[in-house]
Motif scaffolding. Sequence first.
Motif, mmCIF file in Angstrom:
data_model
loop_
_atom_site.group_PDB
_atom_site.id
_atom_site.type_symbol
_atom_site.label_atom_id
_atom_site.label_comp_id
_atom_site.label_asym_id
_atom_site.label_seq_id
_atom_site.Cartn_x
_atom_site.Cartn_y
_atom_site.Cartn_z
ATOM 1 N N ARG A 9 0.927 -1.158 -0.002
ATOM 2 C CA ARG A 9 -0.015 0.039 0.160
ATOM 3 C C ARG A 9 0.942 1.176 -0.025
ATOM 4 O O ARG A 9 2.031 1.045 0.507
ATOM 5 C CB ARG A 9 -1.027 -0.083 1.187
ATOM 6 N N GLY A 10 0.357 2.434 -0.300
ATOM 7 C CA GLY A 10 1.058 3.754 -0.371
ATOM 8 C C GLY A 10 1.477 4.119 -1.998
ATOM 9 O O GLY A 10 2.640 4.317 -2.221
ATOM 10 N N ALA A 11 0.673 3.783 -3.007
ATOM 11 C CA ALA A 11 0.886 3.794 -4.357
ATOM 12 C C ALA A 11 1.591 5.337 -4.591
ATOM 13 O O ALA A 11 2.717 5.263 -5.300
ATOM 14 C CB ALA A 11 -0.336 3.854 -5.304
ATOM 15 N N SER B 16 5.172 4.569 -6.214
ATOM 16 C CA SER B 16 5.206 4.906 -7.548
ATOM 17 C C SER B 16 4.990 6.287 -8.257
ATOM 18 O O SER B 16 5.202 6.620 -9.213
ATOM 19 C CB SER B 16 3.976 3.790 -8.308
ATOM 20 N N GLY B 17 4.547 7.095 -7.161
ATOM 21 C CA GLY B 17 4.334 8.598 -7.829
ATOM 22 C C GLY B 17 2.920 8.691 -8.348
ATOM 23 O O GLY B 17 2.517 9.706 -8.847
ATOM 24 N N ARG B 18 2.061 7.615 -8.551
ATOM 25 C CA ARG B 18 0.746 7.679 -8.797
ATOM 26 C C ARG B 18 -0.221 7.140 -7.676
ATOM 27 O O ARG B 18 0.252 6.285 -7.284
ATOM 28 C CB ARG B 18 0.669 6.968 -10.251
ATOM 29 N N GLY B 19 -1.586 7.534 -7.732
ATOM 30 C CA GLY B 19 -2.647 6.964 -7.260
ATOM 31 C C GLY B 19 -2.611 7.487 -5.725
ATOM 32 O O GLY B 19 -1.977 8.386 -5.465
ATOM 33 N N GLY B 20 -3.529 6.804 -4.863
ATOM 34 C CA GLY B 20 -3.631 7.645 -3.563
ATOM 35 C C GLY B 20 -2.669 6.886 -2.476
ATOM 36 O O GLY B 20 -2.007 5.848 -2.700
ATOM 37 N N LEU B 21 -2.622 7.519 -1.568
ATOM 38 C CA LEU B 21 -1.802 7.584 -0.260
ATOM 39 C C LEU B 21 -1.931 5.665 0.068
ATOM 40 O O LEU B 21 -0.840 5.142 0.682
ATOM 41 C CB LEU B 21 -1.930 8.367 0.739
ATOM 42 N N LEU B 22 -3.060 5.257 0.117
ATOM 43 C CA LEU B 22 -3.370 4.088 0.601
ATOM 44 C C LEU B 22 -3.811 2.933 -0.174
ATOM 45 O O LEU B 22 -4.081 1.934 -0.050
ATOM 46 C CB LEU B 22 -4.686 3.974 1.849
#
Length: 264
Positions: A4-6, A10-16
């Motif tokens: 978790r922690g996209a 990866s620099g993309r997506g939500g924190l969770l």
Amino acid sequence: MCPRGARLLSGRGGLLEPSKTVAHCLLIEADGELVLVDTGFGLGDCSNPKRLGQPFRALVRPICDEGESAIRQIEALGYDPGDVRHIVATHLDLDHAGGIGDFPDAQIHVFAAELAVAKSPPLLERTRYVSAQWGEQPIWVEHGVGGDSWFGFESIRLLPGMDAEIAMIPLPGHTAGHCGVAINTPDGWLLHCGDAFFFAGEIETPKRCPPGLSFFQTLNQHDGKARHRNQERLRELQRVHGDEVELLCSHDAQMLHELEEVKR
């Protein structure tokens, strides 16, 4: 693997939001034999994920799918896994060496420094090595640092009797005996850098890396100075010889996707 922690990884997506991390292996066909670079997770990990350890499973959240194991993918390609005569290990972390035991007749090429630490790890590194993954009687082939040169890097030529040109490139830092594996292909050199970097932006100039991934690498490094020094050398290799050498790492899912698209 789906930690978790996209956004941080990866620099993309939500924190969770879960991110996607791969274990990029290579299969080389030469003279009727197969050479495997790393193995990812193996059948034993799929049947008994607990052997990976609770901290690793909780943090990295691996999906142990037997169909994605190296041995099953080799079978799906129409090859006989028994023809895998050599495995070249970038290092022996549990997410790279899990399938070694699935190829009991293969010789496992590894740097002596890596094997020594893996067999008798210091306290802080014990969880990264799982000897059960190696099978009952692994056939280790230990290598020292050689005297050859490859684009300014030290190198050790492997399997000179084969028609495939393969070399181990010392890149210590992530682990004590970590290495890259260089393969001369019809399209130029391919350098599998293992975990010398985790994100494509780390070999760009200027360097860029999501903060969570940078922290994770620092947390898991054996020798930080050596790791940073080798990353800088890889950036220089990319700057100067990017048209002759293609670099890839083990865990960047986007890099794997782009390479697969190119090969298609």
